[in-house]
Design an enzyme around this catalytic site. Structure first.
Site, PDB file in Angstrom:
ATOM      1  N   CYS A  85       0.834  -1.207   0.000  1.00 38.79           N
ATOM      2  CA  CYS A  85       0.000   0.000   0.000  1.00 38.79           C
ATOM      3  C   CYS A  85       0.869   1.257   0.000  1.00 38.79           C
ATOM      4  O   CYS A  85       1.510   1.554  -0.983  1.00 38.79           O
ATOM      5  CB  CYS A  85      -0.969  -0.039   1.186  1.00 38.79           C
ATOM      6  SG  CYS A  85      -2.268   1.193   1.077  1.00 38.79           S
ATOM      7  N   HIS A 194      -3.475  -5.734   1.182  1.00 34.40           N
ATOM      8  CA  HIS A 194      -2.743  -5.942   2.435  1.00 34.40           C
ATOM      9  C   HIS A 194      -2.666  -7.398   2.881  1.00 34.40           C
ATOM     10  O   HIS A 194      -3.543  -7.863   3.607  1.00 34.40           O
ATOM     11  CB  HIS A 194      -3.427  -5.149   3.554  1.00 34.40           C
ATOM     12  CG  HIS A 194      -3.263  -3.679   3.415  1.00 34.40           C
ATOM     13  ND1 HIS A 194      -2.316  -2.960   4.107  1.00 34.40           N
ATOM     14  CD2 HIS A 194      -3.925  -2.785   2.651  1.00 34.40           C
ATOM     15  CE1 HIS A 194      -2.402  -1.686   3.786  1.00 34.40           C
ATOM     16  NE2 HIS A 194      -3.370  -1.545   2.903  1.00 34.40           N
ATOM     17  N   GLU A 196      -0.764  -8.576   5.175  1.00 34.68           N
ATOM     18  CA  GLU A 196      -0.512  -8.662   6.621  1.00 34.68           C
ATOM     19  C   GLU A 196      -1.794  -8.634   7.442  1.00 34.68           C
ATOM     20  O   GLU A 196      -1.774  -8.950   8.621  1.00 34.68           O
ATOM     21  CB  GLU A 196       0.468  -7.561   7.066  1.00 34.68           C
ATOM     22  CG  GLU A 196      -0.125  -6.175   7.272  1.00 34.68           C
ATOM     23  CD  GLU A 196      -0.422  -5.427   5.977  1.00 34.68           C
ATOM     24  OE1 GLU A 196      -0.441  -6.058   4.902  1.00 34.68           O
ATOM     25  OE2 GLU A 196      -0.672  -4.205   6.047  1.00 34.68           O
TER      26      GLU A 196
END
Lengths: 223, 81
Positions: A85, A194, A196
């Site tokens: 990002c 994302h 994570e």
């Protein structure tokens, strides 16, 4: 195996990135934007967020931070870097990756679970995925529209450097539905969604994102 | 005191959704003759005295490395006042 996570003023997802690294079996090391010390880590994650408040352009000011000077030199020698990002935006502003990320074509900030296809599983960050594997991970940004000129686009497609592509309706106006790309050598990867935030089903839409972090650990151990 | 003005605009081929939204709002407000808007940035850089040509060149370098992203933007530099 130590993997660094850089914190810039305004980073948001550095803790989740560190947690993902630990969950994948690595040791997360916190790196500070205002130091050029990479603390002997074997790879680096540039996390999501709004470094320097997104002032001027997303990632523009962060790309001149002292830690980035060290990362640019190391990355040009094959050091693995994953930008997620805002991290992807910083990699483009640092010219480690070609192109730029601009305002979503519908102008809305998007926050949703997004299907992607992993189109290149040869990079150190995606080696654990099956070829053309479809994954579901969160997408949350205001400026995620990947833009580049026709020549760069042809190079990215021709050299199989599109790492991931959006599936279904175009979320943000990215050229060729590009969600992530790599540099020529494959050690630097930028990804708008994302991984994570999708490392376990309790807190994410899937655990598909964890494979980015297990992939890099396996790649580093195999060296 | 003098000023160096740097103006940064998205390249013509880069989609400008902000400009499009402004353009649509203008038409809604009755400015029917408007056919399009492109939105950019203007930087006013102050100097103690009229800048030398070398200083203007330095600002051109700053515009190229920091103020504009030449992948998607063009810029102009001029001295004012």
């Amino acid at each position: 195996m130590k993997i660094g996570v850089v914190t810039f003023p305004g980073s948001l997802d550095d803790r989740d990135a560190a947690r993902a690294i630990e969950r994948a079996g690595g040791q997360a090391v916190s790196l500070w934007h205002n130091s050029d010390d990479l603390k002997e880590v074997s790879a680096v994650v540039l996390p999501g967020g709004f470094s320097y408040g997104d002032y001027l352009r997303c990632g523009a000011i962060a790309s001149f931070a002292p830690i980035m000077q060290s990362i640019v030199i190391a990355a040009n020698h094959g050091f693995p870097v994953l930008g997620i990002c805002n991290g992807f935006q910083i990699l483009c502003e640092s010219h480690l990756l070609p192109g730029a990320l601009t305002r979503n074509h519908e102008l809305h900030f998007l926050c949703r679970d997004q299907k992607l296809r992993i189109e290149n599983n040869n990079s150190v960050w995606t080696s654990g995925f099956k070829s053309n594997q479809e994954i579901l991970i969160p997408l949350k940004n205001g400026e995620g529209s990947y833009q580049c000129d026709d020549a760069v686009l042809a190079t990215l497609e021709g050299e199989n450097r599109v790492i991931a592509r959006y599936i279904g309706e175009d979320p943000n106006g990215s050229r060729n539905l590009i969600a992530g790309i790599s540099n020529e050598r494959g050690n630097v990867v930028g990804l708008m969604p994302h991984p994570e935030h999708a490392i376990e089903s309790l807190t994410g839409p899937s655990d598909d994102g964890l494979t980015f972090f297990t992939s890099i650990l396996h790649s580093l151990v195999g060296r | 005191m003098a000023k160096i003005i740097v103006e940064v605009m998205l390249k013509d081929e880069i989609l400008d959704p902000q400009g499009q939204a402004v353009s649509a709002a203008m038409v809604r407000l009755g400015f029917n003759f408007v056919t399009g808007v492109r939105q950019g940035k203007r930087f006013e850089i102050s100097t103690a005295s009229t800048p030398t040509s070398d200083q203007v060149k330095e600002i051109e370098k700053a515009a190229e490395t920091l103020l504009a992203n030449t992948v998607i933007e063009n810029f102009t530099v001029r001295v004012e006042g």
